[in-house]
Design a protein around this motif. Structure first.
Motif, PDB file in Angstrom:
ATOM      1  N   MET A   1       1.340 -15.792   5.941  1.00 32.64           N
ATOM      2  CA  MET A   1       0.194 -15.221   5.228  1.00 32.64           C
ATOM      3  C   MET A   1      -0.215 -13.901   5.877  1.00 32.64           C
ATOM      4  O   MET A   1      -0.113 -13.738   7.078  1.00 32.64           O
ATOM      5  N   LEU A   2      -0.714 -12.975   5.038  1.00 31.72           N
ATOM      6  CA  LEU A   2      -1.184 -11.718   5.575  1.00 31.72           C
ATOM      7  C   LEU A   2      -2.515 -11.910   6.269  1.00 31.72           C
ATOM      8  O   LEU A   2      -3.305 -12.774   5.917  1.00 31.72           O
ATOM      9  N   ALA A   3      -2.753 -11.054   7.260  1.00 32.64           N
ATOM     10  CA  ALA A   3      -3.984 -11.150   8.011  1.00 32.64           C
ATOM     11  C   ALA A   3      -5.177 -10.812   7.129  1.00 32.64           C
ATOM     12  O   ALA A   3      -5.152  -9.864   6.358  1.00 32.64           O
ATOM     13  N   ALA A   4      -6.236 -11.603   7.223  1.00 32.07           N
ATOM     14  CA  ALA A   4      -7.427 -11.368   6.438  1.00 32.07           C
ATOM     15  C   ALA A   4      -8.316 -10.342   7.116  1.00 32.07           C
ATOM     16  O   ALA A   4      -8.303 -10.187   8.333  1.00 32.07           O
ATOM     17  N   ALA A  42     -10.379   7.836  -2.152  1.00 29.76           N
ATOM     18  CA  ALA A  42      -9.716   6.727  -1.466  1.00 29.76           C
ATOM     19  C   ALA A  42      -8.344   6.520  -2.073  1.00 29.76           C
ATOM     20  O   ALA A  42      -8.165   6.625  -3.293  1.00 29.76           O
ATOM     21  N   ARG A  43      -7.369   6.235  -1.222  1.00 30.17           N
ATOM     22  CA  ARG A  43      -6.017   5.924  -1.692  1.00 30.17           C
ATOM     23  C   ARG A  43      -5.721   4.472  -1.341  1.00 30.17           C
ATOM     24  O   ARG A  43      -5.695   4.096  -0.171  1.00 30.17           O
ATOM     25  N   VAL A  44      -5.512   3.662  -2.369  1.00 28.35           N
ATOM     26  CA  VAL A  44      -5.253   2.239  -2.197  1.00 28.35           C
ATOM     27  C   VAL A  44      -3.752   2.013  -2.231  1.00 28.35           C
ATOM     28  O   VAL A  44      -3.095   2.256  -3.255  1.00 28.35           O
ATOM     29  N   ARG A  45      -3.191   1.562  -1.108  1.00 23.28           N
ATOM     30  CA  ARG A  45      -1.753   1.282  -1.069  1.00 23.28           C
ATOM     31  C   ARG A  45      -1.446   0.014  -1.864  1.00 23.28           C
ATOM     32  O   ARG A  45      -2.120  -1.011  -1.698  1.00 23.28           O
ATOM     33  N   VAL A  46      -0.406   0.105  -2.709  1.00 26.08           N
ATOM     34  CA  VAL A  46       0.047  -1.023  -3.523  1.00 26.08           C
ATOM     35  C   VAL A  46       1.545  -1.177  -3.266  1.00 26.08           C
ATOM     36  O   VAL A  46       2.374  -0.620  -3.994  1.00 26.08           O
ATOM     37  N   PRO A  47       1.939  -1.896  -2.212  1.00 19.78           N
ATOM     38  CA  PRO A  47       3.360  -1.986  -1.859  1.00 19.78           C
ATOM     39  C   PRO A  47       4.233  -2.460  -3.026  1.00 19.78           C
ATOM     40  O   PRO A  47       3.969  -3.504  -3.639  1.00 19.78           O
ATOM     41  N   GLY A  48       5.263  -1.684  -3.314  1.00 19.14           N
ATOM     42  CA  GLY A  48       6.142  -2.009  -4.426  1.00 19.14           C
ATOM     43  C   GLY A  48       5.516  -1.785  -5.780  1.00 19.14           C
ATOM     44  O   GLY A  48       6.148  -2.057  -6.803  1.00 19.14           O
ATOM     45  N   GLY A  49       4.263  -1.311  -5.816  1.00 20.79           N
ATOM     46  CA  GLY A  49       3.564  -1.107  -7.080  1.00 20.79           C
ATOM     47  C   GLY A  49       3.145  -2.380  -7.772  1.00 20.79           C
ATOM     48  O   GLY A  49       2.757  -2.349  -8.947  1.00 20.79           O
ATOM     49  N   LEU A  50       3.192  -3.511  -7.081  1.00 22.88           N
ATOM     50  CA  LEU A  50       2.951  -4.809  -7.718  1.00 22.88           C
ATOM     51  C   LEU A  50       1.480  -5.178  -7.658  1.00 22.88           C
ATOM     52  O   LEU A  50       0.896  -5.333  -6.582  1.00 22.88           O
ATOM     53  N   LEU A  51       0.870  -5.356  -8.839  1.00 24.98           N
ATOM     54  CA  LEU A  51      -0.533  -5.741  -8.961  1.00 24.98           C
ATOM     55  C   LEU A  51      -0.662  -6.992  -9.811  1.00 24.98           C
ATOM     56  O   LEU A  51      -0.014  -7.113 -10.860  1.00 24.98           O
ATOM     57  N   SER A  52      -1.501  -7.913  -9.390  1.00 25.90           N
ATOM     58  CA  SER A  52      -1.890  -9.003 -10.275  1.00 25.90           C
ATOM     59  C   SER A  52      -2.977  -8.495 -11.216  1.00 25.90           C
ATOM     60  O   SER A  52      -3.623  -7.476 -10.951  1.00 25.90           O
ATOM     61  N   PRO A 131      11.318  -9.958  -4.222  1.00 31.87           N
ATOM     62  CA  PRO A 131      10.716 -10.515  -2.999  1.00 31.87           C
ATOM     63  C   PRO A 131      10.589  -9.515  -1.852  1.00 31.87           C
ATOM     64  O   PRO A 131       9.762  -9.716  -0.957  1.00 31.87           O
ATOM     65  N   TRP A 132      11.386  -8.459  -1.847  1.00 32.17           N
ATOM     66  CA  TRP A 132      11.408  -7.551  -0.698  1.00 32.17           C
ATOM     67  C   TRP A 132      10.064  -6.890  -0.403  1.00 32.17           C
ATOM     68  O   TRP A 132       9.650  -6.852   0.763  1.00 32.17           O
ATOM     69  N   PRO A 133       9.350  -6.331  -1.390  1.00 30.51           N
ATOM     70  CA  PRO A 133       8.094  -5.647  -1.040  1.00 30.51           C
ATOM     71  C   PRO A 133       7.076  -6.549  -0.350  1.00 30.51           C
ATOM     72  O   PRO A 133       6.447  -6.137   0.638  1.00 30.51           O
ATOM     73  N   ALA A 134       6.916  -7.763  -0.838  1.00 35.41           N
ATOM     74  CA  ALA A 134       5.930  -8.668  -0.243  1.00 35.41           C
ATOM     75  C   ALA A 134       6.331  -9.062   1.169  1.00 35.41           C
ATOM     76  O   ALA A 134       5.487  -9.129   2.077  1.00 35.41           O
TER      77      ALA A 134
END
Length: 436
Positions: A1-4, A42-52, A131-134
């Motif tokens: 899990m990613l750090a909160a 503000a620049r919001v990073r979206v790794p791989g461009g994947l958004l829910s 799966p790679w970006p996550a």
């Protein structure tokens, strides 16, 4: 899990303050805002461009509550929010953290990851690299060393079709069949073969090796290294062996055509399709963004994929409904076909948002719209050319005397032609002729 994020979210600082890589790296983030003439950015990073869809809703709400109401896509598939009040920074950070868009306070500006937008959707890639970006994002956020990367360092994850591999990544992974991947450093043709299953780990190893090679804080990207990328690839290969890889060095020409996904309906597996649309000048208002999210929510897979070509892909739409849904998006002003006059047209923010800009280049670009050209065109308000594309393109730059037009190809810029005076028919005709 990613750090909160911690319960107490820090107040973001305006650019100009010191950061992990020392002085000079002024790339904005969500905890380090950039001061612009139209407010904080503000620049919001979206790794791989994947958004829910839930994250897309949060970005819209943030833009409306705290900013100018618009969302701006970057050439790395990230989202910029403009017109922010600097004293609302903590609220911004809290909303993004709660949605998972700010998983690590210390890593938020180093999560620069682009990925092939159509991977797993159209059958053209050599491997589904979704799966790679996550996985890479999780590894980055768990690495203390990675916090020293600059906000400009770029990871490119290519499914084998060669689209994002041509975007000038510092570390590029390219699928090679189902079981292998190429790891490339910078623009070199030399690369190493590694197992595809461990490719994200190899990318992190390469980034950490770069930090070992960087002589000082001015080496933001691998091309800044005084010895070039060759010694770095040697060091990466050694580190991979130490980590249990068996890398094989090969030479593979770097792809040069950074072409984004075709616009329109993209046929997919099992009676599904993806909708691929462009955003005029990379920006959308709340109503357009809501329409994109609603299609993803009610008709698609619940996911939006932001592209480095300032577009959005909506996977998992039923083929029978795809054409009508695409038409609905076109009616809202989005780019849905390659024959749109907006196709291939980009611009920086220009006046009045940027103090350095010499022209309202967005207004000028709109006034100069004409038939679709063979080459893309990018309008810049000054010589910094913020957000310019890669590959071959027509470069239009505002100057104190008017505008300069040149063709960029192979990393070189042709001698410019000068169009003096205020924007008008002469400038529009010159740009159309340059685009072919």
């Amino acid at each position: 899990m990613l750090a909160a994020m911690p319960p107490s979210v820090p107040q973001p600082a305006l650019s100009g303050d010191e950061s992990a890589r020392g002085r000079g790296d002024a790339c904005p983030g969500t905890l380090r805002l950039h001061r612009a003439d139209d407010g904080a950015l503000a620049r919001v990073r979206v790794p791989g461009g994947l958004l829910s869809v839930g994250q897309a809703d949060v970005l819209r709400d943030v833009a409306q509550r705290l900013g100018d109401g618009e969302l701006h896509l970057t050439s790395r598939g990230n989202v910029q929010l403009r017109g922010l009040r600097a004293d609302r920074g903590s609220e911004l950070a809290r909303m993004l953290a709660e949605s998972g868009l700010l998983p690590s306070e210390r890593h938020e500006r180093v999560r620069n990851v682009v990925a092939s937008p159509l991977s797993g959707l159209d059958g053209l890639g050599e491997r589904d690299i979704r799966p790679w970006p996550a996985v890479l994002d999780e590894l980055l956020c768990a690495s203390d060393r990675a916090t020293a990367l600059s906000g400009r360092f770029l990871f490119a994850l290519d499914d084998g079709r060669g689209d994002v591999a041509a975007l000038g990544g510092d570390v590029t992974l390219t699928a090679r069949g189902e079981d292998q991947a190429l790891l490339r450093i910078g623009p070199a043709d030399d690369a190493v073969l590694i197992p595809a299953a461990r490719a994200p780990q190899a990318a992190l190893i390469a980034a950490e090796a770069f930090l070992e090679q960087a002589p000082d804080a001015s080496s933001w990207r691998v091309t800044d290294l005084p010895g070039g990328v060759g010694p770095l690839l040697d060091a990466v290969q050694l580190r991979l062996r130490q980590a249990g890889f068996a890398p094989t060095r090969i030479t593979v020409p770097l792809p040069q055509d950074a072409a984004g996904p075709a616009l329109g309906v993209v046929p997919g597996p099992r009676d599904t399709a993806a909708l691929s649309v462009g955003l005029p000048l990379g920006s959308v208002g709340a109503a357009q963004w809501t329409a994109l999210a609603d299609i993803a929510r009610h008709h698609g897979s619940g996911e939006l994929r932001l592209t480095p070509w300032r577009g959005v892909v909506l996977p998992g739409v039923g083929r029978t409904a795809a054409a009508q849904l695409l038409a609905d998006l076109g009616a809202l002003g989005l780019i849905t076909a390659s024959d749109s006059p907006w196709t291939g047209v980009g611009a920086c923010i220009g006046r009045p948002g940027c103090a350095k800009a010499l022209d309202d280049v967005r207004g000028t670009a709109q006034a100069a719209l004409g038939p679709v050209g063979a080459l893309p065109v990018y309008w810049s308000g000054c010589e910094r050319r913020c957000g310019h594309p890669h590959g071959e393109w027509i470069d239009v730059v505002a100057t104190p005397e008017g505008h300069q037009i040149s063709r960029v190809h192979g990393g070189k810029r042709d001698a410019p032609a000068s169009i003096p005076g205020s924007p008008g028919a002469a400038l529009a005709a010159a740009v159309a002729a340059a685009r072919g």
